[in-house]
Design a protein around this motif. Structure first.
Motif, PDB file in Angstrom:
ATOM      1  N   THR A 170      -6.559  63.984 -52.613  1.00 42.45           N
ATOM      2  CA  THR A 170      -6.981  62.826 -53.404  1.00 42.45           C
ATOM      3  C   THR A 170      -8.402  63.030 -53.898  1.00 42.45           C
ATOM      4  N   ARG A 227      -2.801  59.992 -56.311  1.00 44.31           N
ATOM      5  CA  ARG A 227      -2.592  59.239 -57.565  1.00 44.31           C
ATOM      6  C   ARG A 227      -1.627  60.009 -58.467  1.00 44.31           C
ATOM      7  N   ILE A 265      -9.971  66.123 -49.711  1.00 41.67           N
ATOM      8  CA  ILE A 265     -10.603  65.329 -50.766  1.00 41.67           C
ATOM      9  C   ILE A 265     -11.065  66.267 -51.872  1.00 41.67           C
ATOM     10  N   SER A 273     -10.144  60.251 -54.442  1.00 41.21           N
ATOM     11  CA  SER A 273     -10.825  59.093 -53.847  1.00 41.21           C
ATOM     12  C   SER A 273     -10.741  59.215 -52.329  1.00 41.21           C
ATOM     13  N   SER A 303     -10.883  57.607 -49.640  1.00 38.41           N
ATOM     14  CA  SER A 303     -10.770  56.349 -48.921  1.00 38.41           C
ATOM     15  C   SER A 303     -10.279  56.578 -47.496  1.00 38.41           C
TER      16      SER A 303
END
Length: 160
Positions: free
Chosen positions: A79, A53, A100, A81, A83
């Motif tokens: 990140t 992001r 992560i 998130s 995902s």
């Protein structure tokens, strides 16, 4: 000293990694993808760490642009998130690792060391690869050789 590019908008992450990596690597920082690309144009970098992001777009978009311009540059995607889609997309676009947040700085350091040593081994292998010898070039025929060929063609044409 190896040079790392860290593209992350969070000043806390930059500060944390700065304390952990400053003695081992030269660090370049960018808070946006555009700033990261500008640094890549100005400096040779051995590895990039890119946050998913970013204020000016997706880290995946930045990863794709980096790989289009510098396909051999190792990139680690980070990140907050976790995902599966982001992870799969990052690897598909050429990321060498995916971490992560929150992660321990030593986890990133371990990944950086492994990736840089693998890149160094690949570079050495390319340099030490056995290359086939260059083709043997025959020198251009000299005047005497050309005269012999002309005489042979004349004899074949008129006496054969």
């Amino acid at each position: 000293m190896k040079r790392l590019l860290l593209v992350d908008h969070d000043p806390g992450v930059r500060e944390l990694l700065s304390h952990h990596f400053d003695k081992r690597y030269e660090l370049l920082y960018a808070a946006t993808g555009a700033a990261g690309l500008a640094l890549l144009r100005e400096h040779a970098v051995d590895l990039a760490v890119v946050e998913y992001r970013l204020p000016d777009g997706s880290g995946l978009e930045l990863l794709a642009r980096i790989k289009a311009r510098l396909p051999r540059l190792p990139v680690i995607m980070t990140t907050a998130s976790g995902s599966e889609w982001v992870c799969a997309s990052a690897y598909e676009l050429g990321a060498r690792d995916y971490l992560i947040k929150p992660f321990h700085p030593e986890d990133l350091a371990s990944s950086v060391r492994f990736i840089l040593s693998a890149a160094s081994r690949r570079r050495e292998a390319r340099q030490n690869a056995v290359r086939p010898p260059p083709p043997v070039r025959r020198a251009a025929p000299d005047r005497d050789e050309m005269a012999v060929h002309q005489a042979a063609r004349y004899i074949q044409a008129h006496y054969a």
